[in-house]
Motif scaffolding. Structure first.
Motif, PDB file in Angstrom:
ATOM      1  N   ALA A   1       0.799  -1.235   0.000  1.00 55.68           N
ATOM      2  CA  ALA A   1       0.000   0.000   0.000  1.00 55.68           C
ATOM      3  C   ALA A   1       0.829   1.282   0.000  1.00 55.68           C
ATOM      4  O   ALA A   1       0.450   2.249  -0.680  1.00 55.68           O
ATOM      5  N   PRO A   2       1.946   1.370   0.723  1.00 49.78           N
ATOM      6  CA  PRO A   2       2.701   2.629   0.715  1.00 49.78           C
ATOM      7  C   PRO A   2       3.266   3.006  -0.650  1.00 49.78           C
ATOM      8  O   PRO A   2       3.643   4.161  -0.858  1.00 49.78           O
ATOM      9  N   ARG A   3       3.299   2.057  -1.592  1.00 49.43           N
ATOM     10  CA  ARG A   3       3.877   2.345  -2.909  1.00 49.43           C
ATOM     11  C   ARG A   3       2.839   2.888  -3.889  1.00 49.43           C
ATOM     12  O   ARG A   3       3.204   3.310  -4.989  1.00 49.43           O
ATOM     13  N   VAL A   4       1.553   2.850  -3.518  1.00 50.69           N
ATOM     14  CA  VAL A   4       0.474   3.209  -4.451  1.00 50.69           C
ATOM     15  C   VAL A   4      -0.208   4.489  -3.995  1.00 50.69           C
ATOM     16  O   VAL A   4      -0.722   4.563  -2.870  1.00 50.69           O
ATOM     17  N   ASP A   5      -0.226   5.479  -4.867  1.00 51.80           N
ATOM     18  CA  ASP A   5      -0.921   6.734  -4.577  1.00 51.80           C
ATOM     19  C   ASP A   5      -2.393   6.595  -4.944  1.00 51.80           C
ATOM     20  O   ASP A   5      -3.238   6.398  -4.086  1.00 51.80           O
ATOM     21  N   ARG A   6      -2.710   6.658  -6.231  1.00 52.08           N
ATOM     22  CA  ARG A   6      -4.070   6.442  -6.702  1.00 52.08           C
ATOM     23  C   ARG A   6      -4.060   5.289  -7.689  1.00 52.08           C
ATOM     24  O   ARG A   6      -3.070   5.042  -8.367  1.00 52.08           O
ATOM     25  N   LEU A   7      -5.188   4.600  -7.751  1.00 58.37           N
ATOM     26  CA  LEU A   7      -5.260   3.327  -8.466  1.00 58.37           C
ATOM     27  C   LEU A   7      -6.362   3.369  -9.513  1.00 58.37           C
ATOM     28  O   LEU A   7      -7.489   3.775  -9.225  1.00 58.37           O
ATOM     29  N   VAL A   8      -6.032   2.926 -10.732  1.00 57.22           N
ATOM     30  CA  VAL A   8      -7.026   2.747 -11.788  1.00 57.22           C
ATOM     31  C   VAL A   8      -6.966   1.288 -12.228  1.00 57.22           C
ATOM     32  O   VAL A   8      -5.901   0.781 -12.582  1.00 57.22           O
ATOM     33  N   LEU A   9      -8.110   0.625 -12.199  1.00 57.57           N
ATOM     34  CA  LEU A   9      -8.216  -0.773 -12.608  1.00 57.57           C
ATOM     35  C   LEU A   9      -9.052  -0.827 -13.880  1.00 57.57           C
ATOM     36  O   LEU A   9     -10.243  -0.513 -13.858  1.00 57.57           O
ATOM     37  N   GLY A  10      -8.428  -1.216 -14.981  1.00 59.32           N
ATOM     38  CA  GLY A  10      -9.118  -1.226 -16.260  1.00 59.32           C
ATOM     39  C   GLY A  10      -9.351  -2.627 -16.794  1.00 59.32           C
ATOM     40  O   GLY A  10      -8.461  -3.478 -16.741  1.00 59.32           O
ATOM     41  N   CYS A  11     -10.536  -2.895 -17.285  1.00 60.73           N
ATOM     42  CA  CYS A  11     -10.926  -4.144 -17.959  1.00 60.73           C
ATOM     43  C   CYS A  11     -10.376  -5.371 -17.239  1.00 60.73           C
ATOM     44  O   CYS A  11      -9.814  -6.272 -17.848  1.00 60.73           O
ATOM     45  N   THR A  12     -10.571  -5.399 -15.920  1.00 63.59           N
ATOM     46  CA  THR A  12     -10.003  -6.481 -15.136  1.00 63.59           C
ATOM     47  C   THR A  12     -11.051  -7.126 -14.240  1.00 63.59           C
ATOM     48  O   THR A  12     -12.246  -6.836 -14.352  1.00 63.59           O
ATOM     49  N   SER A  13     -10.602  -8.004 -13.348  1.00 66.99           N
ATOM     50  CA  SER A  13     -11.508  -8.873 -12.608  1.00 66.99           C
ATOM     51  C   SER A  13     -10.924  -9.188 -11.243  1.00 66.99           C
ATOM     52  O   SER A  13      -9.698  -9.214 -11.081  1.00 66.99           O
ATOM     53  N   PRO A  14     -11.786  -9.462 -10.249  1.00 64.04           N
ATOM     54  CA  PRO A  14     -11.264  -9.921  -8.958  1.00 64.04           C
ATOM     55  C   PRO A  14     -10.763 -11.351  -9.008  1.00 64.04           C
ATOM     56  O   PRO A  14     -10.124 -11.820  -8.072  1.00 64.04           O
TER      57      PRO A  14
ATOM     58  N   LEU B   1     -10.370   4.079  -9.133  1.00 62.89           N
ATOM     59  CA  LEU B   1     -11.304   4.225 -10.235  1.00 62.89           C
ATOM     60  C   LEU B   1     -11.291   2.924 -11.032  1.00 62.89           C
ATOM     61  O   LEU B   1     -10.232   2.449 -11.442  1.00 62.89           O
ATOM     62  N   VAL B   2     -12.461   2.347 -11.247  1.00 58.98           N
ATOM     63  CA  VAL B   2     -12.610   1.117 -12.028  1.00 58.98           C
ATOM     64  C   VAL B   2     -13.176   1.499 -13.395  1.00 58.98           C
ATOM     65  O   VAL B   2     -14.243   2.117 -13.474  1.00 58.98           O
TER      66      VAL B   2
ATOM     67  N   PRO C   1     -10.725  11.389 -18.410  1.00 57.31           N
ATOM     68  CA  PRO C   1     -11.216  11.198 -17.040  1.00 57.31           C
ATOM     69  C   PRO C   1     -10.228  10.457 -16.144  1.00 57.31           C
ATOM     70  O   PRO C   1     -10.200  10.697 -14.924  1.00 57.31           O
ATOM     71  N   VAL C   2      -9.414   9.579 -16.720  1.00 57.50           N
ATOM     72  CA  VAL C   2      -8.380   8.919 -15.914  1.00 57.50           C
ATOM     73  C   VAL C   2      -7.353   9.949 -15.460  1.00 57.50           C
ATOM     74  O   VAL C   2      -6.965   9.978 -14.280  1.00 57.50           O
ATOM     75  N   VAL C   3      -6.891  10.797 -16.377  1.00 58.92           N
ATOM     76  CA  VAL C   3      -5.925  11.841 -16.008  1.00 58.92           C
ATOM     77  C   VAL C   3      -6.523  12.776 -14.962  1.00 58.92           C
ATOM     78  O   VAL C   3      -5.852  13.145 -13.981  1.00 58.92           O
ATOM     79  N   ASP C   4      -7.781  13.164 -15.142  1.00 56.39           N
ATOM     80  CA  ASP C   4      -8.431  14.038 -14.164  1.00 56.39           C
ATOM     81  C   ASP C   4      -8.499  13.371 -12.787  1.00 56.39           C
ATOM     82  O   ASP C   4      -8.274  14.018 -11.760  1.00 56.39           O
ATOM     83  N   PHE C   5      -8.828  12.090 -12.766  1.00 57.98           N
ATOM     84  CA  PHE C   5      -8.890  11.351 -11.505  1.00 57.98           C
ATOM     85  C   PHE C   5      -7.526  11.319 -10.826  1.00 57.98           C
ATOM     86  O   PHE C   5      -7.410  11.562  -9.621  1.00 57.98           O
ATOM     87  N   LEU C   6      -6.491  11.059 -11.587  1.00 56.24           N
ATOM     88  CA  LEU C   6      -5.152  10.971 -11.003  1.00 56.24           C
ATOM     89  C   LEU C   6      -4.657  12.322 -10.525  1.00 56.24           C
ATOM     90  O   LEU C   6      -3.879  12.397  -9.566  1.00 56.24           O
ATOM     91  N   ASN C   7      -5.094  13.387 -11.177  1.00 52.96           N
ATOM     92  CA  ASN C   7      -4.638  14.728 -10.812  1.00 52.96           C
ATOM     93  C   ASN C   7      -5.541  15.422  -9.800  1.00 52.96           C
ATOM     94  O   ASN C   7      -5.220  16.529  -9.356  1.00 52.96           O
ATOM     95  N   ALA C   8      -6.656  14.797  -9.432  1.00 52.20           N
ATOM     96  CA  ALA C   8      -7.605  15.446  -8.547  1.00 52.20           C
ATOM     97  C   ALA C   8      -7.019  15.675  -7.158  1.00 52.20           C
ATOM     98  O   ALA C   8      -6.156  14.925  -6.699  1.00 52.20           O
ATOM     99  N   ALA C   9      -7.502  16.706  -6.498  1.00 53.74           N
ATOM    100  CA  ALA C   9      -7.102  16.958  -5.118  1.00 53.74           C
ATOM    101  C   ALA C   9      -7.556  15.804  -4.241  1.00 53.74           C
ATOM    102  O   ALA C   9      -8.567  15.153  -4.529  1.00 53.74           O
ATOM    103  N   PRO C  10      -6.830  15.525  -3.159  1.00 58.89           N
ATOM    104  CA  PRO C  10      -7.152  14.351  -2.332  1.00 58.89           C
ATOM    105  C   PRO C  10      -8.591  14.305  -1.838  1.00 58.89           C
ATOM    106  O   PRO C  10      -9.167  13.233  -1.727  1.00 58.89           O
ATOM    107  N   ASP C  11      -9.213  15.437  -1.567  1.00 59.90           N
ATOM    108  CA  ASP C  11     -10.565  15.407  -1.010  1.00 59.90           C
ATOM    109  C   ASP C  11     -11.653  15.330  -2.077  1.00 59.90           C
ATOM    110  O   ASP C  11     -12.836  15.399  -1.772  1.00 59.90           O
ATOM    111  N   THR C  12     -11.234  15.173  -3.362  1.00 58.89           N
ATOM    112  CA  THR C  12     -12.242  15.123  -4.426  1.00 58.89           C
ATOM    113  C   THR C  12     -12.235  13.798  -5.170  1.00 58.89           C
ATOM    114  O   THR C  12     -12.996  13.627  -6.114  1.00 58.89           O
ATOM    115  N   VAL C  13     -11.397  12.842  -4.777  1.00 60.83           N
ATOM    116  CA  VAL C  13     -11.268  11.616  -5.563  1.00 60.83           C
ATOM    117  C   VAL C  13     -12.176  10.504  -5.090  1.00 60.83           C
ATOM    118  O   VAL C  13     -12.264   9.466  -5.730  1.00 60.83           O
ATOM    119  N   ARG C  14     -12.864  10.665  -3.997  1.00 64.64           N
ATOM    120  CA  ARG C  14     -13.783   9.633  -3.540  1.00 64.64           C
ATOM    121  C   ARG C  14     -15.217  10.174  -3.516  1.00 64.64           C
ATOM    122  O   ARG C  14     -15.411  11.344  -3.369  1.00 64.64           O
TER     123      ARG C  14
END
Length: 265
Positions: free
Chosen positions: A109-122, A204-205, A252-265
């Motif tokens: 977890a300490p290595r990951v800032d924000r996460l985007v999961l694309g076309c994937t599965s649990p 963001l999924v 939208p992926v770039v916007d999500f990654l660049n968003a301020a911390p209090d706006t990404v959830r």
């Protein structure tokens, strides 16, 4: 292209491009860093991008050992980040890369800032698997038939009619057979269901609405399992939505990654 060294000594080739906050881009099963070539410039305009060759592909080593599981590959990614002197990065993983990204965010977890999961599965047994007709087409003994099936799962007919390739998402042609088998087994055995609630990174999924290769029904499963995750569906997108529908998916992926911390959830 520099290379890191995995815990077992395997050489892992990677590439840096751009400037700004680091963004790790993780490719799909049996593919190397060229998976991202069609859209890499878009991300490198906003971030320092990190792309790598999975073990078994590209310029990385190809050991015939039991070290290809998705959690193993997440540890390979950590070795790349260490070698590149990157403490923390945004992560965008697609397909098998998204499976690896799940372990990266849960176990490192300490290595990951924000996460985007694309076309994937649990993963099984909780994910939605592709249908038997899709499996049969991909397993056809005629390589031309199986390639055509894979191409149709990646892109719409309208796209392939106007974009003759090369298509970077159809696999590394230089992969040895043992590495292909191990990549396939890694994806088939992936099961991060119990780990997903441990993901703390804003997530963001993203999924194409017409993805039959990794069915779209997996998107709400992931988004519902990861605390606070958001989802984005790309209308008409198939498995390679990030390439064919880059104009709709990338901003939208770039916007999500660049968003301020209090706006990404």
């Amino acid at each position: 292209m520099p290379h890191a060294q995995a815990a077992d000594g395997a050489a892992l080739h990677y590439q840096l491009r751009g400037s700004g906050a680091p963004l790790l881009l993780l490719a799909g099963q049996s593919n190397d860093h060229r998976w991202w070539d069609p859209v890499l410039d878009r991300f490198a305009a906003a971030f320092t991008t990190v792309v790598l060759d999975w073990r078994g592909t590209g310029g990385s080593d190809r050991p015939d050992t039991d070290t290809y599981g998705t959690a193993d590959l997440a540890r390979d990614v950590v070795a790349v980040l260490d070698h590149a002197d990157i403490d923390r990065a945004h992560v965008y993983g697609t397909s098998m890369g998204g499976r690896v990204a799940q372990w990266l965010a849960a176990d490192h977890a300490p290595r990951v800032d924000r996460l985007v999961l694309g076309c994937t599965s649990p993963g099984a047994p909780h994910g939605v698997e592709r249908g038997p007709a899709v499996r049969a087409a991909l397993a056809d003994p005629d390589p031309e038939v199986s390639r055509a099936a894979l191409l149709a799962l990646m892109y719409t007919p309208a796209y392939t009619a106007t974009h003759p390739g090369p298509y970077r998402t159809l696999g590394d042609p230089a992969m040895p057979a043992h590495a292909r088998r191990r990549h396939l087994r890694a994806s088939a055995r992936h099961d991060a269901w119990d780990a997903l609630p441990r993901i703390a990174a804003p997530t963001l999924v993203v999924h194409g609405t017409d993805d039959a290769f990794n069915p779209t029904a997996n998107a709400p499963l992931l988004a519902g399992r990861i605390p606070g995750a958001r989802s984005l569906l790309i209308p008409g997108g198939r498995h390679a939505y990030f390439e064919e529908f880059a104009d709709e998916a990338t901003p939208p992926v770039v916007d999500f990654l660049n968003a301020a911390p209090d706006t990404v959830r």
